[in-house]
Design a protein around this motif. Sequence first.
Motif: not given
Length: 150
Positions: A81-87, A95-97, A112-118
């Motif tokens: 699971x990925x969560x990014x909160x822009x302060x 996103x999740x997957x 995933x749908x919103x994330x593509x990172x390594x």
Amino acid sequence: MHTMKNTSLLLSGCLIALCISCQNNNGKTEQQEHEDSISVHDEHTSQTSLDWAGTYQDTIPCADCPGILTTIKLYENGNYTYNAEYLEQNTTLQDSGQFMWHENGSVVHLKGKNVDTKYKVGENTLYQTDTEGKVIEGEMAEKYTLHKVF
């Protein structure tokens, strides 16, 4: 004549022995060359050696806000699971997957749908990488590191 026959037999015997000896040495040399050409693969990777499953969190740099509070949970079953909160922007990216390990066993790819990172997986740490899986370097490198919180 008898001596010449013995000498011929002796020379023939030596020649056969020499040929057999050369064949045995060549076999050893080829085997040694083969053994030398085999690379030893170290089975110790982040995937197999570290306790990588868990929650990682930190605030990473943002171009137009004070930072992005990023939380990544890696599960042993290969999910994330990925969560990014822009302060100070009231914006959240979630996103999740399923993540995948790269063949070297040290980089996880969250796609995933919103994330593509390594991220390179270290001891209780995720190091953000570029698109090729290389860890970000330089003065800002530490700012792109997430630390395991539990």
